[in-house]
Write a protein that holds these residues in place. Structure first.
Motif, PDB file in Angstrom:
ATOM      1  N   GLU A 157      -1.343  -4.479  15.819  1.00  0.00           N
ATOM      2  CA  GLU A 157      -0.042  -3.873  15.537  1.00  0.00           C
ATOM      3  C   GLU A 157       0.033  -3.653  14.028  1.00  0.00           C
ATOM      4  O   GLU A 157      -0.094  -4.592  13.250  1.00  0.00           O
ATOM      5  N   PHE A 158       0.215  -2.409  13.620  1.00  0.00           N
ATOM      6  CA  PHE A 158       0.161  -2.038  12.217  1.00  0.00           C
ATOM      7  C   PHE A 158       1.516  -1.483  11.792  1.00  0.00           C
ATOM      8  O   PHE A 158       2.068  -0.597  12.448  1.00  0.00           O
ATOM      9  N   THR A 159       2.073  -2.009  10.684  1.00  0.00           N
ATOM     10  CA  THR A 159       3.357  -1.546  10.166  1.00  0.00           C
ATOM     11  C   THR A 159       3.230  -1.303   8.671  1.00  0.00           C
ATOM     12  O   THR A 159       2.626  -2.114   7.956  1.00  0.00           O
ATOM     13  N   TYR A 160       3.783  -0.198   8.216  1.00  0.00           N
ATOM     14  CA  TYR A 160       3.746   0.127   6.788  1.00  0.00           C
ATOM     15  C   TYR A 160       5.094   0.687   6.371  1.00  0.00           C
ATOM     16  O   TYR A 160       5.671   1.530   7.068  1.00  0.00           O
ATOM     17  N   ALA A 161       5.606   0.203   5.247  1.00  0.00           N
ATOM     18  CA  ALA A 161       6.862   0.709   4.704  1.00  0.00           C
ATOM     19  C   ALA A 161       6.748   0.757   3.188  1.00  0.00           C
ATOM     20  O   ALA A 161       6.209  -0.168   2.574  1.00  0.00           O
ATOM     21  N   ALA A 162       7.231   1.845   2.596  1.00  0.00           N
ATOM     22  CA  ALA A 162       7.136   2.004   1.144  1.00  0.00           C
ATOM     23  C   ALA A 162       8.417   2.604   0.600  1.00  0.00           C
ATOM     24  O   ALA A 162       9.089   3.388   1.277  1.00  0.00           O
ATOM     25  N   SER A 163       8.751   2.239  -0.643  1.00  0.00           N
ATOM     26  CA  SER A 163       9.915   2.806  -1.306  1.00  0.00           C
ATOM     27  C   SER A 163       9.534   3.273  -2.704  1.00  0.00           C
ATOM     28  O   SER A 163       8.622   2.727  -3.332  1.00  0.00           O
ATOM     29  N   ARG A 164      10.230   4.303  -3.168  1.00  0.00           N
ATOM     30  CA  ARG A 164       9.990   4.842  -4.503  1.00  0.00           C
ATOM     31  C   ARG A 164      10.957   4.212  -5.508  1.00  0.00           C
ATOM     32  O   ARG A 164      12.050   3.771  -5.148  1.00  0.00           O
ATOM     33  N   THR A 165      10.557   4.200  -6.769  1.00  0.00           N
ATOM     34  CA  THR A 165      11.435   3.743  -7.834  1.00  0.00           C
ATOM     35  C   THR A 165      12.655   4.663  -7.896  1.00  0.00           C
ATOM     36  O   THR A 165      12.489   5.887  -7.918  1.00  0.00           O
ATOM     37  N   PRO A 166      13.865   4.122  -7.886  1.00  0.00           N
ATOM     38  CA  PRO A 166      15.053   4.975  -7.896  1.00  0.00           C
ATOM     39  C   PRO A 166      15.015   5.999  -9.032  1.00  0.00           C
ATOM     40  O   PRO A 166      14.793   5.660 -10.194  1.00  0.00           O
ATOM     41  N   GLY A 167      15.212   7.268  -8.673  1.00  0.00           N
ATOM     42  CA  GLY A 167      15.222   8.339  -9.651  1.00  0.00           C
ATOM     43  C   GLY A 167      13.859   8.915  -9.971  1.00  0.00           C
ATOM     44  O   GLY A 167      13.760   9.888 -10.735  1.00  0.00           O
ATOM     45  N   TYR A 168      12.788   8.328  -9.388  1.00  0.00           N
ATOM     46  CA  TYR A 168      11.429   8.787  -9.671  1.00  0.00           C
ATOM     47  C   TYR A 168      10.638   8.887  -8.367  1.00  0.00           C
ATOM     48  O   TYR A 168      11.083   8.431  -7.322  1.00  0.00           O
ATOM     49  N   ASP A 169       9.438   9.473  -8.467  1.00  0.00           N
ATOM     50  CA  ASP A 169       8.605   9.645  -7.271  1.00  0.00           C
ATOM     51  C   ASP A 169       7.582   8.533  -7.087  1.00  0.00           C
ATOM     52  O   ASP A 169       6.961   8.443  -6.031  1.00  0.00           O
ATOM     53  N   TRP A 170       7.371   7.701  -8.118  1.00  0.00           N
ATOM     54  CA  TRP A 170       6.308   6.707  -8.010  1.00  0.00           C
ATOM     55  C   TRP A 170       6.780   5.428  -7.323  1.00  0.00           C
ATOM     56  O   TRP A 170       7.965   5.180  -7.129  1.00  0.00           O
ATOM     57  N   LEU A 171       5.813   4.630  -6.977  1.00  0.00           N
ATOM     58  CA  LEU A 171       6.010   3.410  -6.185  1.00  0.00           C
ATOM     59  C   LEU A 171       7.003   2.425  -6.798  1.00  0.00           C
ATOM     60  O   LEU A 171       6.995   2.203  -8.009  1.00  0.00           O
ATOM     61  N   GLU A 172       7.816   1.844  -5.953  1.00  0.00           N
ATOM     62  CA  GLU A 172       8.572   0.638  -6.303  1.00  0.00           C
ATOM     63  C   GLU A 172       8.004  -0.552  -5.525  1.00  0.00           C
ATOM     64  O   GLU A 172       7.627  -1.561  -6.090  1.00  0.00           O
ATOM     65  N   ARG A 173       7.896  -0.381  -4.188  1.00  0.00           N
ATOM     66  CA  ARG A 173       7.407  -1.469  -3.344  1.00  0.00           C
ATOM     67  C   ARG A 173       6.791  -0.898  -2.077  1.00  0.00           C
ATOM     68  O   ARG A 173       7.330   0.052  -1.502  1.00  0.00           O
ATOM     69  N   ALA A 174       5.663  -1.449  -1.660  1.00  0.00           N
ATOM     70  CA  ALA A 174       5.028  -1.055  -0.403  1.00  0.00           C
ATOM     71  C   ALA A 174       4.556  -2.314   0.317  1.00  0.00           C
ATOM     72  O   ALA A 174       4.059  -3.244  -0.324  1.00  0.00           O
ATOM     73  N   GLU A 175       4.715  -2.331   1.619  1.00  0.00           N
ATOM     74  CA  GLU A 175       4.292  -3.500   2.399  1.00  0.00           C
ATOM     75  C   GLU A 175       3.563  -3.053   3.653  1.00  0.00           C
ATOM     76  O   GLU A 175       4.024  -2.170   4.374  1.00  0.00           O
ATOM     77  N   ARG A 176       2.408  -3.686   3.899  1.00  0.00           N
ATOM     78  CA  ARG A 176       1.659  -3.496   5.141  1.00  0.00           C
ATOM     79  C   ARG A 176       1.621  -4.822   5.891  1.00  0.00           C
ATOM     80  O   ARG A 176       1.433  -5.873   5.290  1.00  0.00           O
ATOM     81  N   GLN A 177       1.779  -4.738   7.190  1.00  0.00           N
ATOM     82  CA  GLN A 177       1.647  -5.908   8.054  1.00  0.00           C
ATOM     83  C   GLN A 177       0.717  -5.569   9.205  1.00  0.00           C
ATOM     84  O   GLN A 177       0.837  -4.494   9.805  1.00  0.00           O
ATOM     85  N   ILE A 178      -0.204  -6.469   9.490  1.00  0.00           N
ATOM     86  CA  ILE A 178      -1.110  -6.294  10.617  1.00  0.00           C
ATOM     87  C   ILE A 178      -1.061  -7.553  11.471  1.00  0.00           C
ATOM     88  O   ILE A 178      -1.282  -8.657  10.973  1.00  0.00           O
ATOM     89  N   VAL A 179      -0.757  -7.382  12.743  1.00  0.00           N
ATOM     90  CA  VAL A 179      -0.730  -8.508  13.687  1.00  0.00           C
ATOM     91  C   VAL A 179      -1.838  -8.275  14.706  1.00  0.00           C
ATOM     92  O   VAL A 179      -1.943  -7.190  15.291  1.00  0.00           O
ATOM     93  N   THR A 180      -2.697  -9.278  14.899  1.00  0.00           N
ATOM     94  CA  THR A 180      -3.736  -9.206  15.931  1.00  0.00           C
ATOM     95  C   THR A 180      -3.352 -10.146  17.059  1.00  0.00           C
ATOM     96  O   THR A 180      -2.918 -11.276  16.823  1.00  0.00           O
ATOM     97  N   ARG A 181      -3.500  -9.661  18.295  1.00  0.00           N
ATOM     98  CA  ARG A 181      -3.062 -10.451  19.457  1.00  0.00           C
ATOM     99  C   ARG A 181      -4.107 -10.427  20.562  1.00  0.00           C
ATOM    100  O   ARG A 181      -4.745  -9.402  20.794  1.00  0.00           O
TER     101      ARG A 181
END
Length: 239
Positions: A198-222
């Protein structure tokens, strides 16, 4: 790194562009704005182990962005590395903490901010490749002593394969385009049962700009109710 040394490093990056197959600097700049001055890039990765234990690796780099022809070059120095691990893995934690990351720079971005090269490596993220790797590894294992032990062994191998995804930066890491992504993919096991990623990815940009503020990936194996988790968080902020 001092300002003079850093400027020399940027010049070195530019000078080496022909060697790595990237055009020499031109007056034209990339299609996206870049941060000015030093930035702080951090990565925290956590891998779940058996019995609720985990290994956490945190690294921080001071980085700078520079227009590179029609793209962008990022150079950086690691300023922090620390590893938290169970006592029995302390020696491995020390090795990981001492590992150099100098080879990851320079990072080359396209005109739209996508990663094209990381040091000497070409950026690549391939969920299908991880699934094929997991199936191949598991297929080549011998039979375990018991069904429970076999299931745990399969789970460990799935997690090992999923780790290859966390070893690669998302191509749009520095200039996120897709805010969220989620998928669940099956993996065929030799005994006929099905495991999954199970793969999840979420990212946000720095307010007012196009570049990264925070990105998170999660991988669950079952596998049949047993699961292990791995996660990775990137942040970019003013240095």
């Amino acid at each position: 790194m001092s300002g003079v040394t850093r400027r020399s490093a940027i010049a070195s990056v530019f000078g080496g562009c022909i060697a790595v197959g990237i055009s020499a600097p031109l007056l034209a700049q990339s299609g996206v704005a870049i941060p000015t001055g030093p930035m702080r890039l951090s990565r925290t990765i956590e891998r779940g182990l058996r019995d609720g234990a985990s290994v956490v690796v945190e690294r921080v780099w001071q980085v700078e962005f520079a227009h590179q022809g029609r793209g962008i070059a990022i150079i950086g120095d690691q300023v922090l590395a620390q590893v938290q691990a169970p006592p029995e893995l302390q020696r491995l934690a020390e090795i990981e903490q001492a590992r150099s990351t100098v080879g990851m720079f320079p990072i080359m971005l396209s005109a739209t901010g996508e990663i094209m090269k990381i040091g000497e490596a070409i950026a690549k993220v391939d969920l299908e490749a991880a699934i094929r790797e997991a199936e191949a590894i598991i297929a080549n294992r011998g039979d375990s002593a018991s069904r429970k032990a076999e299931r745990r062994a399969y789970l460990a191998q799935l997690q090992r394969a999923s780790g290859t995804m966390l070893e690669q930066m998302p191509r749009d890491l520095f200039y996120p385009k897709d805010a969220e992504a989620h998928s669940v993919r099956p993996v065929n096991l030799p005994d006929g049962s099905i495991g999954e990623f199970e793969f999840t990815y979420a990212a946000s940009r720095t307010p007012g700009y196009d570049w990264l503020e925070r990105a998170e990936r999660q991988i669950v194996t079952r596998i049949q109710g047993d699961e292990r988790k791995a996660s990775e968080i990137w942040t970019l902020s003013k240095g």
